[in-house]
Enzyme design. Structure first.
Site, PDB file in Angstrom:
ATOM      1  N   CYS A   2      37.665  -4.826  19.382  1.00 24.99           N
ATOM      2  CA  CYS A   2      37.979  -6.089  20.602  1.00 24.99           C
ATOM      3  C   CYS A   2      37.337  -5.407  22.021  1.00 24.99           C
ATOM      4  O   CYS A   2      37.095  -4.422  22.316  1.00 24.99           O
ATOM      5  CB  CYS A   2      39.470  -5.908  20.500  1.00 24.99           C
ATOM      6  SG  CYS A   2      40.459  -6.170  19.311  1.00 24.99           S
ATOM      7  N   ARG A  27      30.034  -8.722  21.695  1.00 31.08           N
ATOM      8  CA  ARG A  27      30.488  -7.681  20.669  1.00 31.08           C
ATOM      9  C   ARG A  27      31.216  -8.719  19.591  1.00 31.08           C
ATOM     10  O   ARG A  27      31.451  -7.882  18.439  1.00 31.08           O
ATOM     11  CB  ARG A  27      31.857  -7.243  21.151  1.00 31.08           C
ATOM     12  CG  ARG A  27      31.358  -6.253  22.439  1.00 31.08           C
ATOM     13  CD  ARG A  27      32.612  -6.004  23.266  1.00 31.08           C
ATOM     14  NE  ARG A  27      33.538  -4.957  22.514  1.00 31.08           N
ATOM     15  CZ  ARG A  27      33.640  -3.564  23.008  1.00 31.08           C
ATOM     16  NH1 ARG A  27      32.875  -3.170  23.707  1.00 31.08           N
ATOM     17  NH2 ARG A  27      34.510  -2.775  22.009  1.00 31.08           N
ATOM     18  N   TRP A  77      39.022  -8.898  17.815  1.00 30.46           N
ATOM     19  CA  TRP A  77      38.226  -8.819  16.544  1.00 30.46           C
ATOM     20  C   TRP A  77      39.242  -8.336  15.487  1.00 30.46           C
ATOM     21  O   TRP A  77      39.751  -7.191  15.620  1.00 30.46           O
ATOM     22  CB  TRP A  77      37.028  -7.654  16.499  1.00 30.46           C
ATOM     23  CG  TRP A  77      36.421  -7.569  15.322  1.00 30.46           C
ATOM     24  CD1 TRP A  77      36.630  -6.501  14.353  1.00 30.46           C
ATOM     25  CD2 TRP A  77      35.436  -8.161  14.774  1.00 30.46           C
ATOM     26  NE1 TRP A  77      35.739  -6.599  13.537  1.00 30.46           N
ATOM     27  CE2 TRP A  77      35.059  -7.614  13.345  1.00 30.46           C
ATOM     28  CE3 TRP A  77      34.506  -9.277  15.009  1.00 30.46           C
ATOM     29  CZ2 TRP A  77      34.067  -8.248  12.708  1.00 30.46           C
ATOM     30  CZ3 TRP A  77      33.528  -9.623  14.304  1.00 30.46           C
ATOM     31  CH2 TRP A  77      33.378  -8.999  13.177  1.00 30.46           C
ATOM     32  N   ASN A 103      42.822  -2.410  21.651  1.00 27.87           N
ATOM     33  CA  ASN A 103      41.768  -2.420  20.570  1.00 27.87           C
ATOM     34  C   ASN A 103      41.894  -1.225  19.830  1.00 27.87           C
ATOM     35  O   ASN A 103      42.493  -0.124  20.293  1.00 27.87           O
ATOM     36  CB  ASN A 103      40.368  -2.140  21.585  1.00 27.87           C
ATOM     37  CG  ASN A 103      39.349  -2.014  20.570  1.00 27.87           C
ATOM     38  OD1 ASN A 103      39.276  -2.611  19.469  1.00 27.87           O
ATOM     39  ND2 ASN A 103      38.316  -1.350  20.973  1.00 27.87           N
ATOM     40  N   GLY A 104      41.957  -1.163  18.419  1.00 29.32           N
ATOM     41  CA  GLY A 104      42.255   0.003  17.635  1.00 29.32           C
ATOM     42  C   GLY A 104      43.000  -0.708  16.616  1.00 29.32           C
ATOM     43  O   GLY A 104      43.319  -1.730  16.186  1.00 29.32           O
ATOM     44  N   GLU A 495      17.811   0.076  -0.744  1.00 28.37           N
ATOM     45  CA  GLU A 495      18.276  -0.067   0.548  1.00 28.37           C
ATOM     46  C   GLU A 495      17.617   0.304   1.505  1.00 28.37           C
ATOM     47  O   GLU A 495      17.221  -0.393   2.481  1.00 28.37           O
ATOM     48  CB  GLU A 495      19.859   0.437   0.792  1.00 28.37           C
ATOM     49  CG  GLU A 495      20.419   0.294   2.282  1.00 28.37           C
ATOM     50  CD  GLU A 495      20.458  -1.234   2.670  1.00 28.37           C
ATOM     51  OE1 GLU A 495      20.412  -2.037   1.900  1.00 28.37           O
ATOM     52  OE2 GLU A 495      20.499  -1.386   3.881  1.00 28.37           O
ATOM     53  N   LYS A 499      15.782  -2.271   4.276  1.00 28.67           N
ATOM     54  CA  LYS A 499      15.927  -1.902   5.754  1.00 28.67           C
ATOM     55  C   LYS A 499      14.361  -2.092   6.456  1.00 28.67           C
ATOM     56  O   LYS A 499      14.031  -2.739   7.392  1.00 28.67           O
ATOM     57  CB  LYS A 499      16.638  -0.542   6.005  1.00 28.67           C
ATOM     58  CG  LYS A 499      18.066  -0.439   5.806  1.00 28.67           C
ATOM     59  CD  LYS A 499      18.817  -0.968   6.876  1.00 28.67           C
ATOM     60  CE  LYS A 499      19.095  -2.426   6.796  1.00 28.67           C
ATOM     61  NZ  LYS A 499      19.660  -2.808   5.502  1.00 28.67           N
ATOM     62  N   GLU A 502      12.570  -5.635   6.062  1.00 27.69           N
ATOM     63  CA  GLU A 502      13.374  -6.671   6.677  1.00 27.69           C
ATOM     64  C   GLU A 502      13.050  -6.563   8.432  1.00 27.69           C
ATOM     65  O   GLU A 502      13.123  -7.610   8.983  1.00 27.69           O
ATOM     66  CB  GLU A 502      14.575  -6.959   6.480  1.00 27.69           C
ATOM     67  CG  GLU A 502      15.585  -5.890   6.803  1.00 27.69           C
ATOM     68  CD  GLU A 502      17.142  -6.202   6.829  1.00 27.69           C
ATOM     69  OE1 GLU A 502      17.342  -7.409   6.718  1.00 27.69           O
ATOM     70  OE2 GLU A 502      17.820  -5.396   6.189  1.00 27.69           O
ATOM     71  N   HIS A 518       5.996   3.994 -15.772  1.00 31.59           N
ATOM     72  CA  HIS A 518       6.193   2.773 -16.741  1.00 31.59           C
ATOM     73  C   HIS A 518       5.387   1.573 -15.825  1.00 31.59           C
ATOM     74  O   HIS A 518       5.607   0.387 -16.286  1.00 31.59           O
ATOM     75  CB  HIS A 518       7.464   2.275 -17.229  1.00 31.59           C
ATOM     76  CG  HIS A 518       8.323   3.267 -17.891  1.00 31.59           C
ATOM     77  ND1 HIS A 518       7.880   3.647 -19.408  1.00 31.59           N
ATOM     78  CD2 HIS A 518       9.383   4.205 -17.650  1.00 31.59           C
ATOM     79  CE1 HIS A 518       8.648   4.573 -19.849  1.00 31.59           C
ATOM     80  NE2 HIS A 518       9.273   4.840 -18.765  1.00 31.59           N
ATOM     81  N   LYS A 617      21.560 -13.401  10.485  1.00 32.45           N
ATOM     82  CA  LYS A 617      22.811 -12.366  10.101  1.00 32.45           C
ATOM     83  C   LYS A 617      23.586 -12.934   9.054  1.00 32.45           C
ATOM     84  O   LYS A 617      23.946 -12.215   8.068  1.00 32.45           O
ATOM     85  CB  LYS A 617      23.517 -12.293  11.495  1.00 32.45           C
ATOM     86  CG  LYS A 617      24.638 -11.353  11.049  1.00 32.45           C
ATOM     87  CD  LYS A 617      23.993 -10.110  10.795  1.00 32.45           C
ATOM     88  CE  LYS A 617      25.073  -8.844  10.545  1.00 32.45           C
ATOM     89  NZ  LYS A 617      24.545  -7.503  10.088  1.00 32.45           N
TER      90      LYS A 617
HETATM   91  C1  AGP Z   1      20.999  -6.687   5.243  1.00 30.65           C
HETATM   92  O1  AGP Z   1      20.249  -5.667   6.096  1.00 30.65           O
HETATM   93  C2  AGP Z   1      20.603  -8.071   5.204  1.00 30.65           C
HETATM   94  N1  AGP Z   1      20.752  -8.391   6.707  1.00 30.65           N
HETATM   95  C3  AGP Z   1      21.263  -8.895   4.163  1.00 30.65           C
HETATM   96  O2  AGP Z   1      20.587  -8.469   2.671  1.00 30.65           O
HETATM   97  C4  AGP Z   1      22.719  -9.181   4.350  1.00 30.65           C
HETATM   98  O3  AGP Z   1      23.257  -7.734   3.610  1.00 30.65           O
HETATM   99  C5  AGP Z   1      22.816 -10.111   2.968  1.00 30.65           C
HETATM  100  O4  AGP Z   1      22.497 -11.393   3.591  1.00 30.65           O
HETATM  101  C6  AGP Z   1      24.425 -10.161   2.678  1.00 30.65           C
HETATM  102  O5  AGP Z   1      25.374 -10.635   3.852  1.00 30.65           O
HETATM  103  P1  AGP Z   1      26.890 -10.395   3.774  1.00 30.65           P
HETATM  104  O6  AGP Z   1      27.090  -8.831   3.585  1.00 30.65           O
HETATM  105  O7  AGP Z   1      27.380 -10.920   5.159  1.00 30.65           O
HETATM  106  O8  AGP Z   1      27.362 -11.135   2.491  1.00 30.65           O
END
Ligand code: AGP
Length: 622
Positions: A2, A27, A77, A103-104, A495, A499, A502, A518, A617
């Site tokens: 928050c 935030r 939040w 906040n917390g 992952e 990272k 992307e 393979h 996002k």
């Molecule tokens: C993660 O770095 C990406 N931005 C993307 O893969 C994300 O994890 C995916 O769109 C799922 O989002 P969510 O966890 O909000 O469902």
């Protein structure tokens, strides 16, 4: 997390508060509110608060005259209680004499609430914050001291100290009271709170960004310190009332950097927030020796008689689900399938009322994951949501919810949400193991204790940040980067590749290490970088063989290994170490060097780290 703002001085408090809350909007939040002490002759605490964005609050304030020069403001939040007008902050005590923002998480708020209710207290919200407001109000009345002005300030500070000695958990709070109209009393434990010193006024904020336009002369309050703010200045005491002081310093950041708390990008800030986020994920997760979920609209028998678990998610959340499979099968002894959410419902999966579908989504709004969860519920399966957003669509539609409590994740590339998802999923695995008696109590208590060490162990990983940054510079111009892993190392290999691709747009790919021969090994070029997850465990020897395979074909190998494993240096060109933990807990540590590697490569290439091209996002469309 928050946003908190407080002001006492000679200017219109509401103007300062709204301006301060606006600087904290980045935030992320779901509601906002202010409390101002108005009316010189007969002071009153006036509270105006609304769910939704700051614009909603501004709209309400247009019709409301708040003439005070002391007040507090808050952007929420949600952690306890869905986003709504009634759950918005500030909250007041029984008599409306005071108002508090927070906040917390107060871990023991349920028992405090029960005690107050037994004494006749009634609550207007579902929040832990309101409970503390009542506790402070009662402490004030019980003390039987205080009056107006200075006496009121002394009484209020005493009441806050008395109440805070009874609470457990993380908090940053600020309180105003009609009986000391120009005073704010504030305190913190684990959640940040910064004080602002200037002539004729005093301020406070959850971070420097909220103060910087008024003063650069700031003082970070330390744990269990209590600050008394008046227009004449600020006094700091400990919880026993002894005068002390916080950490005073001069801010040399500009507002843009301040929002990132000194980090150049939100992504790096959020990578570094992970130890604290893991700590928040664990807060209050056990009660009376049992592991508890956040919101559960299922009874225990629903979980006891499960015969199958599907885990559905997208992107990074899918990789967290892959880790969960190992923990759920190993600890809860239930068969698990992990599915990409956009594939799940189209293959007509076999679901019954004994099937559990675990839907993972940071945002709780990803269209494919929502659709997968809805399909599961239509087929009478039970759905548990793992989400970072209280009251999100997924959380509302699920039968039970476990919140990750990572705080707002601003960068598109998910980092702290990922590691807290893994922790929440492993807590769910222990919860199911407990209900299904698949583990002895001392076994899952041992695992909980190991989990509680993770924040400190993760902090140790950051000790290699400079070495990782130097390695990134040497890899940034490669034509590809390969990541390989086995067992719980495989989701982290995937992952790490996600990272990197992307945010740097480099070709990066993760593979099961055993699959290299393979086909993928044909990709290896002289000096081509391969990152290998090679921590201690039952497959380490196999990974070392896979490292030898790619080395023999000219690869440059970076191994992520367990501290003390010096033997690995004979096989890899570079080694990044993580502390020794239980095999199923490694993913939360081994992903950090890969997050940092991706970040430093992307910055080396001049990419827009926080807002990468083509990405959003939250993907709210199929
Ligand atoms: C993660 O770095 C990406 N931005 C993307 O893969 C994300 O994890 C995916 O769109 C799922 O989002 P969510 O966890 O909000 O469902």
């Amino acid at each position: 997390m928050c946003g908190i703002i407080g002001y006492t001085g000679t200017a219109s408090a509401v103007d300062v508060l709204i301006e301060g809350l606006a600087t904290l909007e980045y935030r992320g939040y779901d509601s906002a509110g202010v409390a101002v002490v108005t009316g010189n002759g007969d002071p009153r605490v006036r509270v105006v608060k609304r769910a939704g964005k700051l614009a909603n609050l501004r709209e309400m304030l247009e019709g409301t005259w708040l003439d005070g020069t002391t007040g507090v403001g808050h952007t929420r939040w949600a952690t306890h209680g869905e986003p709504s007008d009634r759950n918005s902050h500030p909250h007041q005590d029984a008599d409306g004499d005071l108002a508090i923002i927070h906040n917390g998480i107060f871990e023991n708020f349920a028992e405090l609430r029960a005690g107050l209710a037994a004494d006749g207290h009634e609550f207007a919200s579902d929040t832990d914050t309101e409970v503390i407001a009542h506790l402070i109000g009662r402490s004030y009345d019980d003390a039987g001291v205080g009056g107006d002005g200075a006496d009121g300030a002394v009484a209020l500070a005493g009441a806050v100290r008395t109440a805070l000695r009874r609470v457990e958990g993380a908090f940053a709070i600020a309180v105003v009271d009609r009986r000391s109209p120009d005073t704010i009393v504030a305190s913190r434990r684990e959640a940040p709170l910064v004080l602002g010193h200037l002539d004729g006024a005093s301020l406070l904020s959850s971070d420097v960004a909220g103060l910087i336009r008024y003063t650069r002369d700031v003082e970070a309050l330390l744990d269990d310190q209590v600050a008394i703010l008046t227009p004449e200045g600020i006094t700091v005491t400990d919880l026993d009332g002894n005068t002390t002081e916080g950490h005073r310093y001069t801010v040399d950041w500009d507002i843009d950097v301040a929002e990132k708390q000194g980090y150049p990008h939100f992504m790096l800030k959020e990578i570094h927030e992970q130890p604290g986020a893991l700590h928040e994920t664990l807060l209050g997760r056990t009660r009376d020796g049992r592991i508890v979920l956040d919101e559960q609209r299922l009874d225990d028998d629903d979980f006891r008689h499960l015969d199958k678990v599907y885990v559905v998610a997208c992107g990074t959340s899918y990789h967290a689900g892959m880790v969960a499979k190992y923990a759920l099968e190993h600890w809860a002894r239930v068969p698990v399938e992990v599915e990409i959410a956009s594939e799940f419902r189209y293959r007509d999966p076999i679901l019954t009322q004994h099937t559990l579908v675990v839907a993972i989504s940071q945002s709780g709004e990803t269209a494919d994951t929502l659709a997968a969860a809805a399909h599961a519920r239509a087929q009478r399966a039970r759905v548990v949501a793992i989400s970072n957003v209280v009251g999100s669509s997924l959380a509302r539609e699920a039968d039970a919810v476990l919140y990750t409590r990572a705080g707002p994740e601003i960068a598109v590339a998910s980092t702290k949400a990922f590691t807290t998802q893994i922790l929440a999923l492993e807590l769910l695995a222990l919860f199911l193991a407990q209900l299904r008696r698949a583990m002895f109590p001392d076994e899952w208590r041992d695992q909980l204790r190991r989990m509680e060490t993770l924040p400190d162990l993760m902090e140790q990983v950051f000790g290699q940040e400079t070495a990782i940054r130097q390695l990134a510079a040497s890899v940034a111009h490669a034509s590809y980067v390969m990541f390989i892993g086995r067992q719980v190392g495989l989701p982290i290999a995937l992952e790490g590749a996600l990272k990197l691709k992307e945010i740097s747009y480099l070709h990066a790919e993760g593979f099961p290490a055993g699959e290299m021969k393979h086909g993928p090994i044909a990709l290896i070029e002289q000096g081509g970088p391969v990152v290998a997850l090679a921590t201690a465990g039952h497959v380490r020897g196999k990974i070392v063989s896979n490292i030898a395979e790619v080395k023999a074909r000219g690869a440059m190998v970076v191994a992520i290994a367990t501290e003390g494993d010096t033997e690995i240096k004979a096989h890899a060109d570079h080694v990044i170490y993580v502390p020794d933990v239980h095999e199923l807990l490694y993913p939360m540590l081994t992903v950090v060097p890969l997050q940092l590697l991706a970040y430093f490569i992307a910055t080396e290439l001049g990419c827009d780290v926080d807002q990468p091209r083509n990405l959003a996002k939250t993907v709210t469309v199929e």
